[in-house]
Scaffold this active site. Sequence first.
Site, PDB file in Angstrom:
ATOM      1  N   HIS A   1       0.822  -1.214   0.000  1.00 12.58           N
ATOM      2  CA  HIS A   1       0.000   0.000   0.000  1.00 12.58           C
ATOM      3  C   HIS A   1       0.856   1.264   0.000  1.00 12.58           C
ATOM      4  O   HIS A   1       0.336   2.362  -0.166  1.00 12.58           O
ATOM      5  CB  HIS A   1      -0.987  -0.003   1.174  1.00 12.58           C
ATOM      6  CG  HIS A   1      -0.356   0.018   2.531  1.00 12.58           C
ATOM      7  ND1 HIS A   1      -0.022  -1.130   3.214  1.00 12.58           N
ATOM      8  CD2 HIS A   1      -0.018   1.045   3.349  1.00 12.58           C
ATOM      9  CE1 HIS A   1       0.498  -0.815   4.382  1.00 12.58           C
ATOM     10  NE2 HIS A   1       0.515   0.505   4.489  1.00 12.58           N
TER      11      HIS A   1
ATOM     12  N   ASP B   1       0.084  -7.911   0.739  1.00 13.10           N
ATOM     13  CA  ASP B   1       0.381  -6.478   0.801  1.00 13.10           C
ATOM     14  C   ASP B   1       1.899  -6.325   0.859  1.00 13.10           C
ATOM     15  O   ASP B   1       2.506  -6.334   1.932  1.00 13.10           O
ATOM     16  CB  ASP B   1      -0.283  -5.862   2.032  1.00 13.10           C
ATOM     17  CG  ASP B   1      -0.141  -4.342   2.086  1.00 13.10           C
ATOM     18  OD1 ASP B   1       0.771  -3.802   1.430  1.00 13.10           O
ATOM     19  OD2 ASP B   1      -0.932  -3.700   2.795  1.00 13.10           O
TER      20      ASP B   1
ATOM     21  N   SER C   1       4.641   1.105   8.300  1.00 12.96           N
ATOM     22  CA  SER C   1       4.334   0.216   7.170  1.00 12.96           C
ATOM     23  C   SER C   1       5.560  -0.079   6.325  1.00 12.96           C
ATOM     24  O   SER C   1       6.318   0.822   5.959  1.00 12.96           O
ATOM     25  CB  SER C   1       3.260   0.845   6.292  1.00 12.96           C
ATOM     26  OG  SER C   1       1.981   0.629   6.828  1.00 12.96           O
TER      27      SER C   1
END
Length: 447
Positions: free
Chosen positions: A244, A274, A356
């Site tokens: 993402h 992801d 992330s």
Amino acid sequence: MTHSHAKRTRVKRALVAVAAGVALSATLTTYFAGASTPSKTRPAASPPAGSPQMLAAMQRDLGLTTSEAQARLVQEADALRKVRTVRQASGASWAGAWFDAKKGQLAVAVTSPAAARRAKAAGAVPTMVSRSQVELRSFVDQLESGAAGAPPAAVTGWGVDPRTNSVVITVERGQSDADPFLTRARALDPSVRVVERSGVQRQQEGEGEVRGGDKWTPGEEFPCSIGFAATGADGSKHFLTAGHCTDDTGQDAFAADGSKIGVVNGSVNGIDGDFGKVDVNADFRLKSTVNTYGQGANVTVSGVGEALVGQSVCRSGFATEFRCGTVTAVDQTVNFISKMVAGLTETNACSAPGDSGGSYVSGTTAVGTHVSGAGGCGSADPVTSFQPVQEELDFFGLTLVTGEENASGTGNPGGNIPTDPGTDPGTDPDPGTDPGSGTDAGTDPAF
């Protein structure tokens, strides 16, 4: 990859344990014995005493003494060495595995007395259950194909729990919006368990002003964290991160100091996972280290491996720096409202926006890159998810950059291993709860 392709991949993994036979056994024997010509990502195994910085973080986050942390790493490495052999020997009876921290041993679930005897002979602690992993996974596939309808935002995810031989659906605490979906799910499988959690996991790009050695920024978007450096077969330079964070392919990527580090060139961000890839400029040097943010020397990665439920892990990201916890579940599907992502590993090592894409290690072994989190580091029950790094390397055709000085170092066994014959999904529910009793209201025993 398509959703159907992801399903075929999971089914294939579940069946390899039954069909692989002598070829897989020989491969695993060679792997664990140590190859005669070790590669960069398959170092010779050695006792995982633990680096000083990881031991310090484990003491802080897991409440262990130095000797307890060292002993746990040794026990986890022993469990990981055994799990593949036991899984293959169990064949169609295999129903999952986890690390039993109290006993310091590998625990497995199987459906036949013969498989239980073989597991015990191999040094594992077997538990007899009624349903195999393939049977439980078939219900998960039904959920992912929409058999119970589209999950509302209050349904945060689901996955197989080997310790209760059931499928667990996680929901946001106090939200009744999940009830119709749960009713339809129970119609498909009355034994489904429901666990309530505080908060919903979010994919964690950065926000606001941040600091961090592992920080990188995609274009003019929120910053993320670097996972692991990797190289292509042609010697090209890359790093792995969250999908993402890389969903705008072709945009520039910037390092923490604002200099251009490369170009975003790869993203998977959906049911298949992801994870993403950044192509790094030739003038940047790839390093095999993970930032511990002042907790001694940085961790030098020695290889890549899988994660086992109950295993200790530490994660690094610029927002919350270096944090440790344990794996609470593997092969989980997480509902992010706008999309569902399958195949994630969950932990209770806290995180925050900006983490992330950051690194997860066990000892000096790379196990994943950060995807999402809920609760934060001030929470009593944080939950985080990561993408298994071996899948990322396989998908992009890359090789992890490792440090030769740690080829005989302190991590759990690593290396670019063959695709595992199945995964060991699970959560950490209250062992005293009846798997068919419904919602565990007011508790979140997984964390």
